[in-house]
Motif scaffolding. Structure first.
Motif, mmCIF file in Angstrom:
data_model
loop_
_atom_site.group_PDB
_atom_site.id
_atom_site.type_symbol
_atom_site.label_atom_id
_atom_site.label_comp_id
_atom_site.label_asym_id
_atom_site.label_seq_id
_atom_site.Cartn_x
_atom_site.Cartn_y
_atom_site.Cartn_z
ATOM 1 N N ALA A 278 -5.592 3.731 1.880
ATOM 2 C CA ALA A 278 -5.540 3.673 3.346
ATOM 3 C C ALA A 278 -4.142 3.260 3.766
ATOM 4 C CB ALA A 278 -6.569 2.679 3.878
ATOM 5 N N ASP A 279 -3.708 3.785 4.904
ATOM 6 C CA ASP A 279 -2.412 3.426 5.476
ATOM 7 C C ASP A 279 -2.524 3.509 6.994
ATOM 8 O OD1 ASP A 279 0.181 3.002 6.218
ATOM 9 O OD2 ASP A 279 1.055 4.554 4.919
ATOM 10 N N GLU A 280 -2.582 2.320 7.606
ATOM 11 C CA GLU A 280 -2.713 2.253 9.061
ATOM 12 C C GLU A 280 -1.406 1.834 9.728
ATOM 13 O OE1 GLU A 280 -5.405 3.325 10.441
ATOM 14 O OE2 GLU A 280 -6.396 3.611 8.495
ATOM 15 N N GLY A 281 -0.303 1.964 9.002
ATOM 16 C CA GLY A 281 0.987 1.585 9.553
ATOM 17 C C GLY A 281 1.300 0.123 9.324
ATOM 18 N N GLU A 282 0.589 -0.770 10.008
ATOM 19 C CA GLU A 282 0.827 -2.200 9.855
ATOM 20 C C GLU A 282 0.019 -2.796 8.702
ATOM 21 O OE1 GLU A 282 -0.137 -3.847 13.611
ATOM 22 O OE2 GLU A 282 1.802 -3.306 14.526
ATOM 23 N N THR A 283 -0.966 -2.075 8.207
ATOM 24 C CA THR A 283 -1.782 -2.546 7.091
ATOM 25 C C THR A 283 -2.229 -1.352 6.269
ATOM 26 O OG1 THR A 283 -3.683 -3.924 6.469
ATOM 27 C CG2 THR A 283 -3.961 -2.442 8.348
ATOM 28 N N GLY A 284 -2.744 -1.620 5.076
ATOM 29 C CA GLY A 284 -3.185 -0.535 4.208
ATOM 30 C C GLY A 284 -3.846 -1.077 2.960
ATOM 31 N N TRP B 96 0.810 -1.223 0.000
ATOM 32 C CA TRP B 96 0.000 0.000 0.000
ATOM 33 C C TRP B 96 0.842 1.272 0.000
ATOM 34 C CZ3 TRP B 96 0.758 -3.469 3.876
ATOM 35 C CH2 TRP B 96 1.360 -3.013 5.054
ATOM 36 N N TYR C 121 -0.348 -7.048 5.359
ATOM 37 C CA TYR C 121 -0.286 -6.926 6.814
ATOM 38 C C TYR C 121 1.151 -7.131 7.246
ATOM 39 C CZ TYR C 121 -0.805 -8.078 11.752
ATOM 40 O OH TYR C 121 -0.668 -8.099 13.122
ATOM 41 N N LYS D 225 -2.936 5.378 -2.971
ATOM 42 C CA LYS D 225 -2.968 4.867 -1.600
ATOM 43 C C LYS D 225 -4.299 5.245 -0.965
ATOM 44 C CE LYS D 225 -0.046 6.664 1.297
ATOM 45 N NZ LYS D 225 1.255 6.930 1.974
ATOM 46 N N THR E 211 -3.402 -5.169 -0.856
ATOM 47 C CA THR E 211 -3.346 -4.915 0.574
ATOM 48 C C THR E 211 -2.323 -5.848 1.207
ATOM 49 O OG1 THR E 211 -4.677 -4.705 2.592
ATOM 50 C CG2 THR E 211 -5.172 -6.572 1.159
#
Length: 403
Positions: free
Chosen positions: A206-212, A21, A252, A204, A250
């Motif tokens: 979404a980017d949640e750090g550990e997933t996206g 991501w 993880y 991009k 995507t």
């Protein structure tokens, strides 16, 4: 040989070992180069999923002549049954193999911190080896003797004509292919040229750090060499129509040493018009006539699953599984039966495995431990099962550099 079309997956910017991501920062560019060499391709997975030689074997006898003529002769009534069964014009075998080398180049640039533009294209070199051999000669003399022994004026006349029939050797078969059907002669074929150009955006979402989540909209431009309907053994480097695709990727990040990723792409293949041979039978592809007709190749589904094991900042290993399904194609010509024959068995299915070993200086560069952000990937790829696709492996070396 038409089954080899689309064999090489040459997107040069996809990164099996990176976070799927992530996009480039605004103004940062990436340049990618990939060199791909296939194994010698001598078989394909046929419509039943079985491994089948690229070449073919066929027998010309009284039965095949009678079938082509509409079964106008009844053995035992119109002609002696033993003579009918004994008559063989010849048995033939076509050995075929192919090998392809491709050099792909890709470029990308960050338009913003969330959007990146990319484009890639490959240059192909291909060689196809084709050898026509006769594996069994005619039985004219044997059949004539059976007819003579049966007695009767009609049998004597047929027997005498058999003894003067032309011997159908390899040269005769080539003459039928070229003079009657109008194809180029069977033999070795060499080709080179650019494939289709793929371009689009990486967004991009979404980017949640550990997933996206990454979204890829794009288009494939018909810049590649297409099948020549007058050459039986050539390899296409492109389909000849525009493709429009959308892909979601995507992943993880479990920890610094383990990451999982997946992607799904849907490709719509736009209708086009091209000149094709018009078949007169479902299972006999040779045809002496051709026609411009509408073609709608089946849409494609691609799914990829990978797991990346990072030993340190420099080295990682990524096993990958890919699945591809192409829906049946549709054809439009003045011959409704020909449309049906062309569409028959036109869907494709492929299961592919890949092992990628990556050597990357990107993480050390970000930590200011190395002066150049670059990556080298070594890929081993093998098609392990499928339908109407080549049974092939390939070796790839790719280089990417950020600047």
């Amino acid at each position: 040989m038409k089954l080899i079309a689309g064999l090489l997956l040459l997107g040069t910017l996809g990164d099996a070992s990176a976070q799927a991501w992530k996009t480039l920062p605004k103004g940062v560019r990436i340049l990618g180069y990939r060199n791909v060499t296939t194994s010698t391709i001598s078989s394909n997975f046929n419509r039943f999923g079985a491994d089948s030689p690229l070449g073919t074997q066929f027998r010309v006898d009284a039965g095949s002549f009678n079938d082509r003529a509409g079964n106008v002769v009844t053995p035992g009534a119109d002609v002696d049954a033993n003579a009918y069964n004994a008559l063989v014009v010849g048995e033939y075998k076509v050995d075929a193999s192919a090998q392809v080398n491709a050099q792909g180049t890709g470029f990308g640039i960050g338009l913003s911190d969330r959007v990146m533009f990319f484009a890639s294209v490959a240059y192909y070199k291909a060689v196809v080896k084709t050898d026509l051999k006769r594996t069994k000669g005619n039985t004219y003399e044997e059949t004539a003797n059976i007819l003579r022994a049966s007695g009767g004026t009609q049998n004597d006349v047929i027997a005498e004509n058999l003894r003067h029939m032309i011997d159908v050797n390899e040269r005769t078969i080539q003459s039928v292919i070229t003079n009657h059907y109008g194809y180029k002669p069977l033999g070795d074929w060499y080709g080179s040229g650019y494939g289709d150009l793929e371009t689009g955006l990486m967004i991009k979402a979404a980017d949640e750090g550990e997933t996206g989540l990454m979204f890829y909209p794009g288009v494939v431009l018909p810049t590649g060499y297409q099948d020549d309907p007058d050459i039986l053994q050539d390899i296409a480097f492109g389909d000849g129509q525009f493709d429009f695709f959308g892909e979601l990727a995507t992943g993880y990040l479990y920890n610094d040493h383990l990451m999982f990723g997946t992607s799904f792409r849907y490709t719509y293949q736009a209708p086009t018009t091209k000149r094709l041979r018009v078949p007169h039978e479902r299972d006999f592809t040779l045809s002496e006539t051709s026609e411009r007709m509408s073609v709608k190749y089946g849409d494609k589904l691609d799914w990829m699953l990978n797991t990346t094991f990072s030993f340190n900042d420099w080295i990682s290993v990524t096993p990958i599984y890919r699945f591809m399904y192409q829906m049946p194609s549709k054809y439009g010509s003045t011959d409704l039966k020909a449309n049906e024959y062309l569409a028959y068995n036109s869907d494709k299915l492929e299961h592919q495995v890949q092992l990628t070993t990556s050597f990357s200086s990107i993480a050390p560069f970000l930590k200011k431990n190395f002066i150049l952000p670059a990556q080298i990937n070594i890929n081993l790829v093998k098609t392990v099962a499928g339908k109407n696709v080549a049974n092939a492996g390939r070796f790839e070396v790719e280089f990417r550099m950020l600047f």
